[in-house]
Design an enzyme around this catalytic site. Structure first.
Site, PDB file in Angstrom:
ATOM      1  N   SER A 466       0.814  -1.205   0.000  1.00  0.00           N
ATOM      2  CA  SER A 466       0.000   0.000   0.000  1.00  0.00           C
ATOM      3  C   SER A 466       0.855   1.266   0.000  1.00  0.00           C
ATOM      4  O   SER A 466       1.517   1.575  -0.977  1.00  0.00           O
ATOM      5  CB  SER A 466      -0.943  -0.045   1.209  1.00  0.00           C
ATOM      6  OG  SER A 466      -1.934   0.942   1.119  1.00  0.00           O
ATOM      7  N   ASP A 477      10.395   5.558  -9.944  1.00  0.00           N
ATOM      8  CA  ASP A 477      10.071   6.259 -11.189  1.00  0.00           C
ATOM      9  C   ASP A 477      10.897   7.528 -11.354  1.00  0.00           C
ATOM     10  O   ASP A 477      11.317   7.869 -12.470  1.00  0.00           O
ATOM     11  CB  ASP A 477       8.580   6.609 -11.223  1.00  0.00           C
ATOM     12  CG  ASP A 477       7.695   5.391 -11.477  1.00  0.00           C
ATOM     13  OD1 ASP A 477       8.213   4.370 -11.962  1.00  0.00           O
ATOM     14  OD2 ASP A 477       6.493   5.460 -11.170  1.00  0.00           O
ATOM     15  N   LYS A 491      -0.740  -4.249  -3.144  1.00  0.00           N
ATOM     16  CA  LYS A 491      -2.006  -3.626  -2.749  1.00  0.00           C
ATOM     17  C   LYS A 491      -2.062  -2.218  -3.337  1.00  0.00           C
ATOM     18  O   LYS A 491      -1.455  -1.283  -2.806  1.00  0.00           O
ATOM     19  CB  LYS A 491      -2.149  -3.567  -1.233  1.00  0.00           C
ATOM     20  CG  LYS A 491      -3.466  -2.937  -0.793  1.00  0.00           C
ATOM     21  CD  LYS A 491      -3.537  -2.794   0.715  1.00  0.00           C
ATOM     22  CE  LYS A 491      -4.811  -2.068   1.132  1.00  0.00           C
ATOM     23  NZ  LYS A 491      -4.844  -0.670   0.661  1.00  0.00           N
TER      24      LYS A 491
END
Length: 728
Positions: A466, A477, A491
């Protein structure tokens, strides 16, 4: 089917099949207010959940199957006759749900409760009798409910439980318990289980029944009863108002497991571990006897507002006589659960004659005290605030780089995931969020200059989920950090906690996506440098969860990645692979995981004592051989035999067994050319412990960070001339 007919059937079948002689216990009755509450929850699920469900007969069938499995996952108590009887509701639960009728949930739970008490009393009677268990015959047992069918007769169930008791006795005997003491311990356990099941109430049953329905929407949607709501808020804020003690149940007593350092009880110094709480009073009010109470009810009495007084009547740990009791008074205060908050330490690496200091920040959760934040408390608790303080402390220590350890971090506050990312990147989007109407929000952004822009490694594993995946995915990224470890949980959904007329509903309302457009749902975050997984990815993770939402992707959002670490990943991987192939501690870890996997493949357990002893000896011998292999490669003294290894590594008795003690708990919430030879004469040391042996993965993360520091420095300066310091 008309409700009156259903009621008649229920009344006539309540005692069906309960053939063992045990006193019937009073059934738990539903609360009339639960009808409206159930309809309220169903309406929220239908109108606000990200992935709607059609309320039909198919859902009804899945609802019934899920509820039964939640109550009796090992297929230990219900018989096939019970399951056949419950089938009357296969196509009825959807219609009953629309009317707010929870009666089937209570009937099924009461059947389980009666069967559990009956069976556990029979187990106690068997152990108290002259029954002798034959440990020499060849027989086995399969405990995994997924590998077994429902039992069809009382005789079959009695044989199953005889075997299960025998297995429990073998486990205790193998841990050097005397036979008589082993029987006494099992009797004690079964009595505790009876007490626990008898203490379940209407609120517990309603929560279980509703959550069987909620789980059909996705694994993270759940109803919290008022009692559970309070505990959820405490876990999120990492603070509570009370005395600062962890409690547990032992026999009929509530016992102090631990006094929390720095809490009121610790500061006042009058409560100690092992004390038994037999009565609780508020201020000068009369003491209320709590012997035999369920623990959460005792906790409810002990908790209270700051600066109020609670009185406790205690027995010393070794005493059961009220004649020796004492009464103490404790002034309640705010208790910070610091051991669950972010912590830091420093590890040192000596490499090619140069000493590197690395900061390690362990982040166990993304927590925030929302109530204190709303009240503008300047000292409100949050992950980001704690990590910022640790960064400043590490800066004062002149560390050369930082490892952020998110292993086993199951997530928490989305806001905190964004704010923490803001500490490590300059202004830009952090995560995209798409709601049930397919609208995409990009409001979760970093808005400040990075507080730390030095060398960075982020550690994840299969239990990083999560908010952890949002944070790790964003830093990956942006090229801001090297992500190391194993594939994360997967998740990729967002939950909203909304108040109800009673309790709260945690509801999946959105999915989040990385700035690249990829969802972490199901797939998780794939590390730049892969470590072996301690957890079986086929058993642990979102992809293993029932009714998990699927993976997908959306358009990427414009963002400005840094030149960062991506250019070094290939070289870092090359050095990592070279190093771990020759690192005794890392190789040892991989060998241990492979050994565990091979042993876990067995589905059945032998109930022959000598075979179990032989299996244990073989396990010890395999562990001993692996340890000596590690020690030989490190030039350490070898163990003479498995007994010497076991004696040196004894961790205490293991009395665990696969028991379903409480159905409420069974319903058991992310290029520079550098030679690999450069790292051959490196070593890593912890200031407080031997990191290499106790945590070889952290050790390797330290090596990778050291490689990163060297590569970035060479890239800037053409040679290794100076350390990279924290920059603000």
């Amino acid at each position: 089917m008309p409700r009156v007919i259903v009621a008649l059937i229920l009344a006539s079948t309540l005692s069906f099949g309960l053939s063992l002689n045990a006193a019937a216990i009073a059934p738990i009755e539903r609360d009339s207010a639960q009808t409206a509450l159930y309809r309220e929850i169903l309406d929220r699920l239908a109108t606000r959940h990200y992935h709607g469900q059609e309320i039909n007969d198919d859902l009804s069938r899945r609802y019934l199957d899920t509820y039964i499995e939640m109550l009796d996952p090992l297929k230990s108590y219900f018989l096939q006759a019970d399951i056949d009887e419950f089938a009357q509701w296969q196509t009825q639960l959807d219609d009953l749900a629309r009317r707010g009728d929870v009666e089937p949930g209570f009937v099924i739970f009461n059947r389980l409760r009666q069967r559990m008490v009956t069976q556990l009393q029979a187990n106690i009677a068997l152990l108290e009798s002259d029954q002798q268990f034959d440990f020499d015959i060849d027989e086995s047992i399969v405990l995994d409910g997924a590998e077994r069918q429902w039992m069809t007769s009382d005789a079959q169930q009695r044989d199953y439980w005889r075997k299960r008791i025998k297995d429990s006795l073998i486990r205790l005997l193998l841990n050097d318990k005397e036979p008589t003491k082993a029987r006494e311990l099992l009797i004690k356990r079964f009595n505790n289980q009876i007490t626990q099941i008898e203490q379940r109430d209407s609120q517990d049953v309603f929560q279980l029944y509703v959550n069987a329905l909620a789980s059909l929407y996705d694994p993270h949607t759940a109803y919290f009863s008022p009692r559970t709501t309070e505990n959820f808020q405490i876990n999120m804020s990492l603070s509570l108002e009370g005395i600062g003690a962890e409690l547990r149940t032992e026999d009929d007593y509530t016992k102090v497991a631990r006094v929390i350092p720095g809490g009121p009880a610790d500061v006042q110094g009058i409560l100690k571990a092992e004390d038994k709480i037999i009565a609780v009073g508020q201020g000068d009010d009369e003491l209320i006897d709590v012997v035999g109470w369920r623990i959460d009810d005792v906790v409810q009495l002990i908790r209270g507002p700051k600066d109020s007084t609670v009185r406790l009547e205690l027995l010393d740990g070794g005493s059961d006589s009220s004649d020796s009791s004492r009464v103490i008074s404790i002034i309640r205060d705010k208790v910070k659960l610091e051991e669950k908050s972010a912590q830091s330490k420093i590890i040192e690496i000596e490499q090619n004659g140069e000493q590197l200091k690395l900061g390690v920040i362990d982040i166990p959760a993304f927590y925030m005290d929302f109530e204190a934040y709303r009240k503008r408390d300047p000292e409100y608790k949050s992950t980001t605030r704690d990590v910022y303080k640790l960064l400043m402390e590490l800066r004062e220590e002149n560390v050369d780089g930082i490892v952020l350890d998110l292993r086993n971090n199951g997530g928490g506050s989305l806001h905190e995931a964004t704010m923490l990312t803001d500490l490590f990147i300059d202004a830009g989007p952090v995560v995209q969020i798409r709601n049930a109407y397919q609208q995409v929000s990009r409001d979760q952004r970093a808005i400040m200059r990075a507080a730390y822009n030095g060398p960075l490694v982020v550690m994840i594993n299969r239990l990083s989920a999560s908010a952890s995946e949002i944070f790790a995915g964003a830093l990956q990224d942006y090229g801001r950090a090297v992500i190391v470890g194993s594939q994360s949980f997967g998740k990729g959904t967002v939950q909203d906690v909304t108040g109800l007329s009673s309790g709260q509903l945690k509801l999946t309302v959105s999915k989040f996506y990385r700035v690249s457009g990829d969802s972490t749902q199901h797939r998780g975050v794939m590390p730049d440098i892969q470590f072996p997984s301690v957890y079986d990815t086929e058993e642990v993770g979102e992809s293993h969860q029932e009714n998990a939402l699927p993976w997908d992707n959306i358009h990427s959002v414009p963002f400005r990645p840094s030149s960062g670490v991506k250019q070094y990943i290939a070289a870092l991987n090359e050095q990592h692979n070279h190093r771990v192939a020759n690192d005794p501690d890392f190789v040892h870890l991989i060998d241990q995981l492979a050994l565990s996997d091979s042993w876990d493949a067995d589905k059945s357990i032998s109930l022959n004592l000598e075979k179990r002893r032989a299996r244990n000896r073989e396990w010890d011998n395999q562990q001993f051989l692996l340890e000596n292999k590690r020690r030989e490669r490190k030039g350490l003294e070898l163990y003479a035999d498995a007994a010497a290894w076991k004696s040196d590594n004894k961790s205490g008795d293991d009395e665990s067994e696969n028991e379903q003690a409480d159905p409420g708990n069974s319903a058991a919430d992310t290029d520079t050319n550098v030679s690999a030879a450069d790292v051959d004469n490196s070593k890593i040391e912890g200031k407080d412990d031997n990191i290499a042996e106790s945590d070889p993965m952290l050790q390797e993360a330290g090596y990778i960070l050291a490689d990163q520091i060297r590569m970035q420095t060479k890239s800037r300066n053409g040679q290794l001339v100076a350390r990279t310091k924290n920059q603000e």
